[in-house]
Design a protein around this motif. Structure first.
Motif, PDB file in Angstrom:
ATOM      1  N   ASP A  66       1.279  -1.023   0.170  1.00 14.91           N
ATOM      2  CA  ASP A  66       0.481   0.034   0.117  1.00 14.91           C
ATOM      3  C   ASP A  66       0.941   1.390  -0.208  1.00 14.91           C
ATOM      4  O   ASP A  66       1.181   1.959   0.900  1.00 14.91           O
ATOM      5  CB  ASP A  66      -1.072  -0.152   1.546  1.00 14.91           C
ATOM      6  CG  ASP A  66      -1.937   1.144   1.235  1.00 14.91           C
ATOM      7  OD1 ASP A  66      -3.149   1.168   2.292  1.00 14.91           O
ATOM      8  OD2 ASP A  66      -1.563   2.113   1.033  1.00 14.91           O
ATOM      9  N   LEU A 103       1.656  -7.131  -8.699  1.00 11.97           N
ATOM     10  CA  LEU A 103       2.639  -6.129  -8.999  1.00 11.97           C
ATOM     11  C   LEU A 103       3.482  -6.595  -7.828  1.00 11.97           C
ATOM     12  O   LEU A 103       2.090  -6.203  -6.766  1.00 11.97           O
ATOM     13  CB  LEU A 103       1.969  -5.076  -9.600  1.00 11.97           C
ATOM     14  CG  LEU A 103       1.234  -5.200 -10.813  1.00 11.97           C
ATOM     15  CD1 LEU A 103       0.939  -4.343 -11.143  1.00 11.97           C
ATOM     16  CD2 LEU A 103       2.103  -5.934 -11.635  1.00 11.97           C
ATOM     17  N   LEU A 131       8.042   4.200  -9.162  1.00  9.61           N
ATOM     18  CA  LEU A 131       7.951   4.744  -7.729  1.00  9.61           C
ATOM     19  C   LEU A 131       9.215   5.143  -7.161  1.00  9.61           C
ATOM     20  O   LEU A 131       9.441   5.567  -5.838  1.00  9.61           O
ATOM     21  CB  LEU A 131       7.096   3.550  -6.677  1.00  9.61           C
ATOM     22  CG  LEU A 131       5.954   3.839  -7.014  1.00  9.61           C
ATOM     23  CD1 LEU A 131       4.883   2.709  -5.763  1.00  9.61           C
ATOM     24  CD2 LEU A 131       4.901   4.453  -7.127  1.00  9.61           C
ATOM     25  N   ALA A 137      10.182  -6.533  -0.614  1.00  6.82           N
ATOM     26  CA  ALA A 137       9.931  -8.372  -0.218  1.00  6.82           C
ATOM     27  C   ALA A 137      10.235  -9.754  -0.837  1.00  6.82           C
ATOM     28  O   ALA A 137       9.969 -10.816  -1.149  1.00  6.82           O
ATOM     29  CB  ALA A 137       8.274  -8.320  -0.084  1.00  6.82           C
ATOM     30  N   PHE A 273       2.214   9.163  -8.947  1.00  4.79           N
ATOM     31  CA  PHE A 273       1.003   8.284  -8.718  1.00  4.79           C
ATOM     32  C   PHE A 273       0.149   8.994  -8.620  1.00  4.79           C
ATOM     33  O   PHE A 273      -0.634   8.659  -8.885  1.00  4.79           O
ATOM     34  CB  PHE A 273       2.074   7.618  -8.206  1.00  4.79           C
ATOM     35  CG  PHE A 273       1.210   6.615  -8.220  1.00  4.79           C
ATOM     36  CD1 PHE A 273       0.153   5.974  -7.502  1.00  4.79           C
ATOM     37  CD2 PHE A 273       0.999   5.881  -9.175  1.00  4.79           C
ATOM     38  CE1 PHE A 273      -0.665   4.905  -7.258  1.00  4.79           C
ATOM     39  CE2 PHE A 273       0.316   4.483  -9.120  1.00  4.79           C
ATOM     40  CZ  PHE A 273      -0.889   4.325  -8.540  1.00  4.79           C
ATOM     41  N   PHE A 274       0.065   9.553  -7.786  1.00  5.84           N
ATOM     42  CA  PHE A 274      -0.784   9.764  -7.170  1.00  5.84           C
ATOM     43  C   PHE A 274      -2.092  11.177  -7.527  1.00  5.84           C
ATOM     44  O   PHE A 274      -3.254  11.209  -7.703  1.00  5.84           O
ATOM     45  CB  PHE A 274      -1.226  10.256  -5.509  1.00  5.84           C
ATOM     46  CG  PHE A 274      -0.872   8.574  -5.048  1.00  5.84           C
ATOM     47  CD1 PHE A 274       0.290   8.460  -3.776  1.00  5.84           C
ATOM     48  CD2 PHE A 274      -2.003   7.941  -4.094  1.00  5.84           C
ATOM     49  CE1 PHE A 274       0.719   7.459  -3.191  1.00  5.84           C
ATOM     50  CE2 PHE A 274      -1.647   6.016  -4.095  1.00  5.84           C
ATOM     51  CZ  PHE A 274      -0.294   5.946  -3.127  1.00  5.84           C
TER      52      PHE A 274
HETATM   53  N1  T1G Z   1      -1.448   1.093  -3.337  1.00  6.25           N
HETATM   54  C1  T1G Z   1      -2.090   1.779  -2.750  1.00  6.25           C
HETATM   55  N2  T1G Z   1      -3.164   2.566  -3.212  1.00  6.25           N
HETATM   56  C2  T1G Z   1      -3.264   2.109  -4.755  1.00  6.25           C
HETATM   57  C3  T1G Z   1      -2.393   1.440  -5.118  1.00  6.25           C
HETATM   58  C4  T1G Z   1      -1.246   0.408  -4.265  1.00  6.25           C
HETATM   59  N3  T1G Z   1      -0.221  -0.119  -4.482  1.00  6.25           N
HETATM   60  N4  T1G Z   1      -2.075   0.779  -6.703  1.00  6.25           N
HETATM   61  C5  T1G Z   1      -3.500   1.867  -6.737  1.00  6.25           C
HETATM   62  N5  T1G Z   1      -4.123   2.190  -5.712  1.00  6.25           N
HETATM   63  C6  T1G Z   1      -5.411   3.062  -5.399  1.00  6.25           C
HETATM   64  C7  T1G Z   1      -5.164   4.564  -6.268  1.00  6.25           C
HETATM   65  O1  T1G Z   1      -4.728   5.355  -5.946  1.00  6.25           O
HETATM   66  C8  T1G Z   1      -6.720   4.479  -7.237  1.00  6.25           C
HETATM   67  O2  T1G Z   1      -6.952   5.610  -5.669  1.00  6.25           O
HETATM   68  C9  T1G Z   1      -7.204   2.814  -6.654  1.00  6.25           C
HETATM   69  O3  T1G Z   1      -6.435   2.441  -6.126  1.00  6.25           O
HETATM   70  C10 T1G Z   1      -7.575   2.418  -7.542  1.00  6.25           C
HETATM   71  O4  T1G Z   1      -6.111   2.384  -8.898  1.00  6.25           O
HETATM   72  C11 T1G Z   1       6.992  -4.135  -0.867  1.00  6.25           C
HETATM   73  C12 T1G Z   1       7.245  -1.747  -1.988  1.00  6.25           C
HETATM   74  C13 T1G Z   1      -3.247  -1.751  -9.803  1.00  6.25           C
HETATM   75  C14 T1G Z   1      -2.320  -1.234 -12.323  1.00  6.25           C
HETATM   76  O5  T1G Z   1       3.075  -0.301  -8.529  1.00  6.25           O
HETATM   77  O6  T1G Z   1      -0.378   0.241 -11.323  1.00  6.25           O
HETATM   78  O7  T1G Z   1       4.678  -3.904  -3.726  1.00  6.25           O
HETATM   79  O8  T1G Z   1      -7.825   6.896  -7.221  1.00  6.25           O
HETATM   80  O9  T1G Z   1      -7.004   4.412 -10.841  1.00  6.25           O
HETATM   81  O10 T1G Z   1      -5.908   1.999 -13.334  1.00  6.25           O
HETATM   82  O11 T1G Z   1       8.090  -4.653  -3.198  1.00  6.25           O
HETATM   83  O12 T1G Z   1      -3.502   0.958  -9.656  1.00  6.25           O
HETATM   84  O13 T1G Z   1      -8.943   5.803  -6.754  1.00  6.25           O
HETATM   85  O14 T1G Z   1      -8.358   6.744  -4.603  1.00  6.25           O
HETATM   86  O15 T1G Z   1      -4.743   3.225 -11.006  1.00  6.25           O
HETATM   87  O16 T1G Z   1      -7.486   0.393 -12.655  1.00  6.25           O
HETATM   88  C15 T1G Z   1       4.019  -1.594  -6.053  1.00  6.25           C
HETATM   89  C16 T1G Z   1      -0.267   0.037  -8.518  1.00  6.25           C
HETATM   90  C17 T1G Z   1       3.804  -0.548  -5.197  1.00  6.25           C
HETATM   91  C18 T1G Z   1       1.304  -0.906  -8.471  1.00  6.25           C
HETATM   92  C19 T1G Z   1      -4.406  -0.479 -10.747  1.00  6.25           C
HETATM   93  N6  T1G Z   1       2.701  -2.105  -6.946  1.00  6.25           N
HETATM   94  N7  T1G Z   1      -1.087   0.657  -9.317  1.00  6.25           N
HETATM   95  O17 T1G Z   1      -4.723   0.375 -12.571  1.00  6.25           O
HETATM   96  O18 T1G Z   1      -6.655   1.585 -11.461  1.00  6.25           O
HETATM   97  S1  T1G Z   1       5.595  -1.399  -3.787  1.00  6.25           S
HETATM   98  C20 T1G Z   1       2.591  -0.928  -7.748  1.00  6.25           C
HETATM   99  C21 T1G Z   1      -0.894   0.317 -10.276  1.00  6.25           C
HETATM  100  C22 T1G Z   1       5.511  -2.293  -3.956  1.00  6.25           C
HETATM  101  C23 T1G Z   1       7.083  -4.593  -2.498  1.00  6.25           C
HETATM  102  C24 T1G Z   1       6.987  -2.910  -2.857  1.00  6.25           C
HETATM  103  C25 T1G Z   1      -2.597   0.841 -11.062  1.00  6.25           C
HETATM  104  C26 T1G Z   1      -3.403  -0.840 -11.129  1.00  6.25           C
HETATM  105  P1  T1G Z   1      -8.350   6.060  -5.718  1.00  6.25           P
HETATM  106  P2  T1G Z   1      -6.039   3.443 -10.573  1.00  6.25           P
HETATM  107  P3  T1G Z   1      -6.464   1.073 -12.310  1.00  6.25           P
END
Ligand code: T1G
Length: 695
Positions: A66, A103, A131, A137, A273-274
């Motif tokens: 998150d 992801l 990011l 992890a 991103f946000f």
């Molecule tokens: N954390 C928190 N909020 C998230 C989120 C995330 N990982 N991904 C999406 N959201 C929220 C986004 O802000 C939006 O909120 C809503 O979900 C819908 O997203 C330890 C450290 C999955 C392909 O980088 O690529 O894991 O605006 O509009 O177009 O190794 O979201 O509705 O309030 O983008 O259908 C790694 C990031 C994190 C994936 C979906 N993961 N997300 O796309 O919906 S770092 C990412 C995306 C990590 C570890 C490391 C896309 C999506 P709101 P959206 P979408």
């Protein structure tokens, strides 16, 4: 009402299913690790359970950690690493059942399971680099153990997910489930329940590691990820995974993750991103605003912009009628458009069939009346108010009643254009950026009378054609061009004072912009900027502009398109200083009585970003942009400001607003009142956005 647990347990005979319920994307938020740990502990203690399936509820598996919890102290952050360790040592087979996107931490969770199954349409990736961080992890140790070093580096450095079908070929997925994922995963779990030893990715060895491979990777990221921190850390960790025991890499990964997470670059990328997602939300525009159905589009003008605009809709499968004033212009436009598609096909981005399918959706015509069936008509004709007004008057009489009439103007008053029609509520600005089929930014210009339905329809359409749509208000240059106008003025001042154009460009290149102000001007065409300066001078009753750049234009040099402008260009299009232009600049300084001085790169970057921030603050204060975050999105997606710096307004917070104010005053500028107020109050533009959101 009882809170739905973030992880539901359900028993299917001897298989325990843990379903993660954390919409919208099952991010690994507080409560998810606790739920998983409880489920795993229950399964371990229950002799009737032979295996465990972990699956995502709703539309996807876990889309990652998150991101909103990144600012939390470590002890409050969801314990993804602890959950991964528990899975890695779990005494019974575990199966990750993947759909949607697995992801980041989601894929790391799956990699810690004994097995992975997926529906064919699932996508798997480690996008952390986008990011400014890295898989924290276990991904840097486990992924290379499954797919090999090169593929693991490609996936982690690009951040691009792969389809489950490819993951199956790589052995990252053990089985593709064609039918119901849950049923298939439970059946698979039952099949492997008795198998021992339980496969552990962490016990495998890494294949395909050579010193040359890592050296090549380090060299490649110097170009692909210039100035960024986390890509280098990823290469280091994958090399550690290949050369040292898993546990050593596991420990090192935790430390390097925190180093990356605390970096200004990660703050900048997380902000974008946000901010990009926030920019899609229009206060006061409910999610239930009715949308118009856009089934067919009309484009007027088949030039560079018109052709590029048309391609966006053809790519989205929408039929386009494109109008020109002469057969020769129409034919020229169509051949450029076809050439663009064919070059994409040569690069393997499109099949020849797809090219033909898209071209078949295009109806070229000389008759404006052929636009009568369009639900949206966009004009990309000459940037002249009289021409636009005449066109919209005509369109008003021939377009269908419900049609949206959009202008691609980059500076003219959309209210004035709307006023000549009987349907101002259906008039809007759709400002594409050249090349229109490539640039992701779309400024959606909300005129005074533009209806909520038309605005909401255009926001949805932006998403449909893969654009980042940002709503802006009506003013000269809207947001991006208004800021870049100030930026250009300051850049020209720097040259007047003694900096060379190439020093100015080099300083901005070093800041992370792919093109400095003068490289950009030469590419866009010096005559374009000159015409805008002349137009503005006329509007203000000022004498015709006669700066050093105006004098270059008057020599007939217009930039790349004439083989030379500020710089000379050979067929590689690399800019080279031109001695005559240098002499023209020196003569201009002498005429103005300026003794040229050396200007440092630091002064150049501070002054140029300072003018962007200052104009952005004015734009914000006037309500032309809703949020500082919107301005950052515009400047990152439309003008190449490095996303890892978060955009101009975010970068002000990193410098300190008071420092920006002092710089502006030092170099003869008046700080915007909003900028001075926030600086005085020790706030950032993010604070302002939060204040404005609270109303
Ligand atoms: N954390 C928190 N909020 C998230 C989120 C995330 N990982 N991904 C999406 N959201 C929220 C986004 O802000 C939006 O909120 C809503 O979900 C819908 O997203 C330890 C450290 C999955 C392909 O980088 O690529 O894991 O605006 O509009 O177009 O190794 O979201 O509705 O309030 O983008 O259908 C790694 C990031 C994190 C994936 C979906 N993961 N997300 O796309 O919906 S770092 C990412 C995306 C990590 C570890 C490391 C896309 C999506 P709101 P959206 P979408």
């Amino acid at each position: 009402m009882t809170q739905t647990p973030l992880v539901e347990q359900s028993r299917h005979d001897d298989i325990l299913v843990l379903t993660i319920q954390n919409p919208p994307v099952n991010a690994f938020s507080p409560g998810v690790p606790e739920g998983l740990k409880a489920g795993l502990s229950a399964a371990a203690a229950d002799e009737g359970i032979a295996a465990v399936v972990i699956i995502g509820g709703g539309r996807t598996f876990v889309a990652g950690a998150d991101i909103k919890t990144f600012g939390l102290p470590r002890e409050q952050a969801p314990d993804l690493r602890g959950t991964v360790q528990q899975l890695d040592a779990f005494p019974k087979p575990t199966v990750a059942a993947l759909h949607g996107t697995a992801l980041g931490g989601g894929l790391e969770l799956a990699l810690a399971c004994a097995y992975r199954v997926a529906v064919p349409g699932a996508r798997l990736g480690l996008p952390e680099v986008k990011l400014g961080v890295l898989p924290g992890a276990g991904g840097t140790g486990r992924l290379p153990r499954v797919v090999g070093v090169q593929k693991a580096l490609d996936m982690m450095l690009s951040g691009t997910p792969i389809p489950a079908t490819e993951a199956r070929e790589l052995g990252l997925v053990d089985e593709l489930i064609e039918g119901d994922l849950l049923e298939g995963a439970v059946a698979f779990a039952r099949r492997v329940a008795g198998q021992r030893p339980i496969p552990r990715v962490s016990e495998r060895s890494v294949q395909g590691a050579t010193p040359e491979l890592f050296a090549a990777a380090r060299e490649a990221i110097q170009k692909s990820h210039r100035g960024q921190l986390s890509p280098a850390l990823i290469v280091d960790l994958v090399e550690l995974a290949a050369t040292r025991p898993f546990e050593e890499g596991w420990q090192a990964e935790a430390q390097k993750f925190m180093e990356a997470r605390e970096s200004p670059q990660s703050r900048g990328l997380r902000h974008i991103f946000f901010a990009e997602r926030e920019s899609a939300k229009i206060p006061g525009l409910g999610k239930d605003t009715p949308l118009l159905n856009i089934r067919a589009v009309g484009v007027i003008g088949a030039g560079t912009m018109g052709g590029g605009i048309a391609m966006n809709f053809l790519n989205a499968g929408l039929p386009v009628t494109i109008v020109e004033t002469s057969q020769e212009a129409l034919d020229r436009g169509l051949s450029v458009l076809r050439r663009n598609y064919e070059s994409s096909a040569k690069k393997g981005r499109l099949t020849l069939d797809e090219v033909e399918r898209r071209m078949a959706l295009l109806t070229p015509t000389l008759e404006m009346t052929d636009l009568g069936g369009a639900d949206l008509i966009i004009e990309a004709v000459f940037e002249d108010m009289a021409v636009k007004k005449a066109l919209f008057t005509r369109l008003d009489g021939l377009a269908r009643d419900s049609a949206i009439l959009a202008t691609n103007t980059s500076t003219l008053d959309v209210n004035e254009i709307a006023a000549v029609t009987s349907r101002p509520e259906q008039v809007i600005g759709l400002h594409f950026f050249s090349p229109a089929n490539v640039m992701k930014l779309l400024e959606i210009v909300r005129a005074e009378k533009t209806s909520d339905t038309v605005l909401a329809t255009c926001m949805a359409l932006a998403r449909r054609i893969g654009k980042v749509g940002v709503v802006v208000g009506v003013c000269d240059g809207f947001v991006g061009n208004r800021m870049v106008h100030r930026y250009g003025e300051e850049a020209r001042r720097l040259v007047e004072e003694g900096a060379s154009p190439e020093a100015v460009d080099a300083a901005m290149n070093a800041l992370g912009l792919p093109m400095g102000p003068f490289q950009m001007t030469d590419m866009a065409g010096l005559d374009i900027g000159y015409a805008i300066r002349v137009h503005r001078a006329q509007q203000r009753g000022e004498p015709e502009p006669d700066g050093w750049l105006d004098r270059i234009v008057k020599t007939g040099r217009k930039g790349q398109k004439t083989g030379g402008g500020i710089y000379d260009y050979d067929d590689t299009r690399r800019p080279r200083p031109n001695a005559d232009m240098q002499a023209l600049i020196e003569a201009y300084r002498a005429e103005k009585g300026v003794t040229p001085r050396t200007v440092s790169a630091d002064e150049i970057t501070r002054r140029l970003t300072g003018t962007l921030i200052n104009e952005g603050a004015r734009i914000l204060d006037e309500g032309i942009a809703q949020r500082a975050g919107d301005i950052d999105v515009i400047y990152v997606y439309g003008y190449g400001f490095p996303a890892y710096r978060g955009g101009p307004m975010h970068s002000a917070g990193e410098q300190g607003l008071q420092r920006v104010v002092e710089d502006l005053k030092q170099y003869g500028h008046t700080p915007a009142p909003l900028l001075e107020r926030l600086a005085r109050e020790g706030k950032t533009f993010a604070d302002f956005d939060r204040e404005r959101a609270r109303g």
